[in-house]
Scaffold this motif. Structure first.
Motif, short mmCIF file in Angstrom:
data_model
loop_
_atom_site.label_atom_id
_atom_site.label_comp_id
_atom_site.label_asym_id
_atom_site.label_seq_id
_atom_site.Cartn_x
_atom_site.Cartn_y
_atom_site.Cartn_z
N CYS A 258 0.82 -1.23 0.00
CA CYS A 258 0.00 0.00 0.00
C CYS A 258 0.84 1.27 0.00
O CYS A 258 0.37 2.33 -0.37
CB CYS A 258 -0.91 0.03 1.22
N HIS A 259 2.09 1.16 0.50
CA HIS A 259 2.90 2.38 0.66
C HIS A 259 4.15 2.38 -0.22
O HIS A 259 4.71 1.32 -0.50
CB HIS A 259 3.37 2.51 2.12
N THR A 260 4.57 3.57 -0.58
CA THR A 260 5.84 3.73 -1.26
C THR A 260 6.92 3.96 -0.21
O THR A 260 6.71 4.69 0.77
CB THR A 260 5.78 4.96 -2.20
N GLY A 265 12.26 -0.49 -1.67
CA GLY A 265 11.91 -0.83 -3.05
C GLY A 265 10.41 -0.97 -3.21
O GLY A 265 9.93 -1.69 -4.08
N ALA A 266 9.64 -0.30 -2.32
CA ALA A 266 8.18 -0.42 -2.35
C ALA A 266 7.57 0.78 -3.07
O ALA A 266 8.04 1.91 -2.91
CB ALA A 266 7.63 -0.50 -0.93
N SER A 267 6.52 0.50 -3.87
CA SER A 267 5.94 1.59 -4.65
C SER A 267 4.42 1.58 -4.60
O SER A 267 3.76 1.97 -5.55
CB SER A 267 6.43 1.51 -6.09
N GLY A 268 3.86 1.10 -3.48
CA GLY A 268 2.39 1.10 -3.33
C GLY A 268 1.85 2.52 -3.31
O GLY A 268 2.56 3.45 -2.90
N ASN A 269 0.62 2.70 -3.79
CA ASN A 269 0.06 4.06 -3.76
C ASN A 269 -1.34 4.12 -3.18
O ASN A 269 -2.09 5.05 -3.41
CB ASN A 269 0.12 4.70 -5.16
N VAL A 270 -1.70 3.07 -2.40
CA VAL A 270 -3.01 3.07 -1.73
C VAL A 270 -2.96 4.03 -0.53
O VAL A 270 -3.89 4.77 -0.27
CB VAL A 270 -3.38 1.65 -1.26
N GLY A 271 -1.82 3.99 0.17
CA GLY A 271 -1.65 4.85 1.35
C GLY A 271 -0.58 5.90 1.09
O GLY A 271 0.06 5.90 0.04
N PRO A 272 -0.39 6.80 2.07
CA PRO A 272 0.59 7.88 1.90
C PRO A 272 2.01 7.38 1.61
O PRO A 272 2.39 6.29 2.01
CB PRO A 272 0.54 8.60 3.25
#
Ligand code: CUA
Length: 339
Positions: A258-260, A265-272
């Motif tokens: 969910c998070h960047t 190396g994380a690129s989630g864009n559900v959360g801030p």
């Protein structure tokens, strides 16, 4: 009864039974079993299906034969002959279903009893459900928590399930086992995975807006690979190096889904975007450390503009040990500064 009638009844019955059998066999109704329990349930399922097909063929034959042979002629408005039952027939159609249903009942009771019986050397896993995420913790590994359910093949597993809010239901189709998580009570579920692979964990109780996305995976590993994972994770999580410990907690709990966070190396864009934590902390008017800790334990305390409230589970405060939480906070604070 005429010989011709028996032949047509038989013919219709064979065709109807054949069609039903083709439908039963042609479609993949059940997933490939991945537990000893599923291996017991599948034959029971087919036992019931075969009985159903035979009953369906008999009923369809009698019905179709009656419709075609005893049709009233057009304009024939007369009543049929009065019939007062047939004792022999009634005894037969009572005894046969009684025997069939009793057989299904006995077979089912045997399977249920065997499936519920815990094996030797049971491994317990605590499961916490909350809108809309699963979290698994391993008492054997000092409460190590993970967002995916990793299990050793061949070991008797007992899930101890709890819910933090509403009723959810844990289901892995390949294990053929399902259990509700009910707020206020503790439920349990037993199974023995016997096939390596990755299987879906599905919430199968309508639990709110995010119900359809309340999913994760169950990964069945060889006992050696599982032990290695458990040890490496326990070691990483309890590492004196906060970067190592926090990175492991971040990864295990799938925060990156969910998070960047560039450092992970994380690129989630559900959360801030967690690379911007210092800016968010400033907007919230709090020191970064305290802000990050508060946002993990109580995500509703400060909600960044443009992101909906109540999407991030409120479980992490209780699911993570103090050590895991400390590591995660330190990791996030130091990574966001670098990021
Ligand atoms: Cu949880 Cu549906």
């Amino acid at each position: 009864m005429r010989r011709g009638s028996i032949a047509s009844l038989l013919g219709i019955g064979v065709i109807a039974g054949g069609i039903a059998a083709a439908v039963a066999l042609a479609l993949p109704w059940l997933p490939k079993p991945a537990s000893e329990e599923a291996d017991r349930i599948d034959p029971l399922f087919w036992f019931v299906i075969i009985i159903c097909i035979v009953v369906f063929a008999v009923v369809a034959a009698v019905m179709i034969y009656s419709i075609t042979h005893f049709r009233a002629a057009p304009d024939d408005d007369s009543d049929g002959p009065p019939v007062h039952g047939h004792t022999g027939l009634e005894i037969v159609w009572t005894i046969i279903p009684t025997l069939l249903v009793t057989a299904i009942g006995i077979y089912s009771a045997i399977v249920l009893g065997r499936n519920d019986a815990l094996g030797a050397n049971v491994m317990r896993v605590n499961v916490t459900a909350q809108q809309f995420a699963w979290s698994f913790s391993y008492p054997e590994a000092k409460g190590l928590t993970s967002g995916t359910l990793r299990l050793p093949k061949g070991r008797s597993i007992q899930l101890v399930l709890q819910s933090k809010d509403v009723i959810h239901s844990f289901w892995v189709p390949e294990f053929s086992q399902k259990e509700d998580t009910v707020p206020g009570i503790v439920t349990t579920l037993h199974f023995t995975p016997n096939r390596l692979g990755t299987f879906p964990v599905i919430c199968t109780e309508l639990c709110g807006l995010g119900h359809s996305v309340m999913r994760t995976t169950a990964i069945v590993m060889t006992p050696a690979a599982f032990d290695k994972w458990l040890h490496s994770q326990t070691k990483a999580v309890s590492s004196p190096d906060a970067g190592v410990a926090g990175a492991a907690v971040f990864k295990n709990n799938q925060c990156g889904a969910c998070h960047t966070l560039t450092a992970a190396g994380a690129s989630g864009n559900v959360g801030p975007d967690l690379d911007k934590l210092p800016a968010y902390a400033q907007a919230a008017g709090k020191p970064v450390d305290a802000f990050v800790r508060e946002s993990i334990v109580d995500p509703s305390a400060y909600v960044e503009k443009g992101f909906p409230d109540n999407v991030m589970p409120h479980t992490y405060g209780s699911a993570l040990s103090k050590q895991e939480l400390d590591g995660l906070v330190q990791y996030l604070v130091s990574s966001s500064k670098k990021g």
